[in-house]
Motif scaffolding. Sequence first.
Motif, PDB file in Angstrom:
ATOM      1  N   ARG A 106      52.597  60.329  19.315  1.00 60.47           N
ATOM      2  CA  ARG A 106      52.196  61.723  19.148  1.00 60.47           C
ATOM      3  C   ARG A 106      51.918  62.296  20.539  1.00 60.47           C
ATOM      4  O   ARG A 106      51.179  61.717  21.325  1.00 60.47           O
ATOM      5  CB  ARG A 106      50.940  61.857  18.285  1.00 60.47           C
ATOM      6  CG  ARG A 106      50.549  63.311  18.076  1.00 60.47           C
ATOM      7  CD  ARG A 106      49.454  63.510  17.058  1.00 60.47           C
ATOM      8  NE  ARG A 106      49.703  62.865  15.787  1.00 60.47           N
ATOM      9  CZ  ARG A 106      50.448  63.357  14.804  1.00 60.47           C
ATOM     10  NH1 ARG A 106      51.042  64.518  14.961  1.00 60.47           N
ATOM     11  NH2 ARG A 106      50.597  62.709  13.677  1.00 60.47           N
ATOM     12  N   CYS A 107      52.543  63.436  20.798  1.00 61.44           N
ATOM     13  CA  CYS A 107      52.380  64.131  22.073  1.00 61.44           C
ATOM     14  C   CYS A 107      51.106  64.980  22.023  1.00 61.44           C
ATOM     15  O   CYS A 107      50.628  65.342  20.941  1.00 61.44           O
ATOM     16  CB  CYS A 107      53.603  65.020  22.312  1.00 61.44           C
ATOM     17  SG  CYS A 107      53.541  65.922  23.869  1.00 61.44           S
TER      18      CYS A 107
ATOM     19  N   ARG B  87      47.447  55.267  25.481  1.00 62.92           N
ATOM     20  CA  ARG B  87      48.017  56.507  26.000  1.00 62.92           C
ATOM     21  C   ARG B  87      48.984  56.194  27.135  1.00 62.92           C
ATOM     22  O   ARG B  87      48.707  55.378  27.997  1.00 62.92           O
ATOM     23  CB  ARG B  87      46.908  57.429  26.507  1.00 62.92           C
ATOM     24  CG  ARG B  87      47.411  58.706  27.125  1.00 62.92           C
ATOM     25  CD  ARG B  87      46.270  59.642  27.454  1.00 62.92           C
ATOM     26  NE  ARG B  87      45.725  60.242  26.245  1.00 62.92           N
ATOM     27  CZ  ARG B  87      46.231  61.308  25.644  1.00 62.92           C
ATOM     28  NH1 ARG B  87      47.304  61.893  26.125  1.00 62.92           N
ATOM     29  NH2 ARG B  87      45.672  61.801  24.563  1.00 62.92           N
ATOM     30  N   PHE B  88      50.147  56.871  27.100  1.00 64.93           N
ATOM     31  CA  PHE B  88      51.162  56.763  28.131  1.00 64.93           C
ATOM     32  C   PHE B  88      51.527  58.181  28.551  1.00 64.93           C
ATOM     33  O   PHE B  88      52.370  58.817  27.921  1.00 64.93           O
ATOM     34  CB  PHE B  88      52.400  56.018  27.612  1.00 64.93           C
ATOM     35  CG  PHE B  88      52.083  54.631  27.123  1.00 64.93           C
ATOM     36  CD1 PHE B  88      52.065  53.570  28.003  1.00 64.93           C
ATOM     37  CD2 PHE B  88      51.790  54.405  25.792  1.00 64.93           C
ATOM     38  CE1 PHE B  88      51.771  52.289  27.568  1.00 64.93           C
ATOM     39  CE2 PHE B  88      51.487  53.134  25.347  1.00 64.93           C
ATOM     40  CZ  PHE B  88      51.478  52.067  26.239  1.00 64.93           C
ATOM     41  N   GLY B  89      50.863  58.673  29.581  1.00 61.52           N
ATOM     42  CA  GLY B  89      51.066  60.062  29.981  1.00 61.52           C
ATOM     43  C   GLY B  89      50.549  60.994  28.902  1.00 61.52           C
ATOM     44  O   GLY B  89      49.374  60.975  28.562  1.00 61.52           O
TER      45      GLY B  89
ATOM     46  N   ARG C  27      59.422  50.755  23.114  1.00 51.86           N
ATOM     47  CA  ARG C  27      58.230  50.450  23.918  1.00 51.86           C
ATOM     48  C   ARG C  27      58.541  50.436  25.408  1.00 51.86           C
ATOM     49  O   ARG C  27      57.739  50.876  26.228  1.00 51.86           O
ATOM     50  CB  ARG C  27      57.644  49.105  23.487  1.00 51.86           C
ATOM     51  CG  ARG C  27      56.362  48.751  24.193  1.00 51.86           C
ATOM     52  CD  ARG C  27      55.798  47.440  23.694  1.00 51.86           C
ATOM     53  NE  ARG C  27      56.706  46.332  23.863  1.00 51.86           N
ATOM     54  CZ  ARG C  27      56.804  45.595  24.986  1.00 51.86           C
ATOM     55  NH1 ARG C  27      56.068  45.879  26.023  1.00 51.86           N
ATOM     56  NH2 ARG C  27      57.656  44.596  25.052  1.00 51.86           N
ATOM     57  N   ASN C  28      59.719  49.950  25.774  1.00 55.07           N
ATOM     58  CA  ASN C  28      60.080  49.858  27.194  1.00 55.07           C
ATOM     59  C   ASN C  28      60.179  51.227  27.853  1.00 55.07           C
ATOM     60  O   ASN C  28      59.963  51.346  29.053  1.00 55.07           O
ATOM     61  CB  ASN C  28      61.384  49.100  27.363  1.00 55.07           C
ATOM     62  CG  ASN C  28      61.251  47.648  27.004  1.00 55.07           C
ATOM     63  OD1 ASN C  28      60.146  47.136  26.875  1.00 55.07           O
ATOM     64  ND2 ASN C  28      62.361  46.966  26.829  1.00 55.07           N
ATOM     65  N   GLN C  29      60.515  52.260  27.105  1.00 56.53           N
ATOM     66  CA  GLN C  29      60.642  53.604  27.662  1.00 56.53           C
ATOM     67  C   GLN C  29      59.304  54.138  28.169  1.00 56.53           C
ATOM     68  O   GLN C  29      59.266  54.954  29.077  1.00 56.53           O
ATOM     69  CB  GLN C  29      61.213  54.583  26.629  1.00 56.53           C
ATOM     70  CG  GLN C  29      62.672  54.395  26.352  1.00 56.53           C
ATOM     71  CD  GLN C  29      63.157  55.374  25.310  1.00 56.53           C
ATOM     72  OE1 GLN C  29      62.688  55.364  24.173  1.00 56.53           O
ATOM     73  NE2 GLN C  29      64.079  56.235  25.697  1.00 56.53           N
ATOM     74  N   VAL C  30      58.217  53.694  27.592  1.00 57.70           N
ATOM     75  CA  VAL C  30      56.910  54.216  27.997  1.00 57.70           C
ATOM     76  C   VAL C  30      56.099  53.219  28.820  1.00 57.70           C
ATOM     77  O   VAL C  30      55.206  53.618  29.550  1.00 57.70           O
ATOM     78  CB  VAL C  30      56.074  54.693  26.786  1.00 57.70           C
ATOM     79  CG1 VAL C  30      56.743  55.858  26.102  1.00 57.70           C
ATOM     80  CG2 VAL C  30      55.839  53.566  25.809  1.00 57.70           C
ATOM     81  N   THR C  31      56.400  51.932  28.723  1.00 62.49           N
ATOM     82  CA  THR C  31      55.599  50.946  29.450  1.00 62.49           C
ATOM     83  C   THR C  31      56.221  50.533  30.778  1.00 62.49           C
ATOM     84  O   THR C  31      55.536  49.986  31.632  1.00 62.49           O
ATOM     85  CB  THR C  31      55.389  49.671  28.606  1.00 62.49           C
ATOM     86  OG1 THR C  31      56.641  49.110  28.258  1.00 62.49           O
ATOM     87  CG2 THR C  31      54.591  49.972  27.356  1.00 62.49           C
TER      88      THR C  31
END
Length: 64
Positions: free
Chosen positions: A43-44, A20-22, A54-58
Amino acid sequence: MLKGQFTGPNKRFQDITGQRFGMLVAIQMIGYNKWRRQLWEFRCDCGKVCIKDRNQVTTPAKGT
């Protein structure tokens, strides 16, 4: 794909499936973009599905 499996143009694969990322949960890796960054399907919590690298969320966002 297996965790830690080496594959693709970068020869590195970091499995973030289920993490989970946010408000987003990683579903599956779908490939690479033209800069060889991993593209993932997320999935939101609201139910929508989106594709991000991947870099956008990690990577932490830089504050202003």
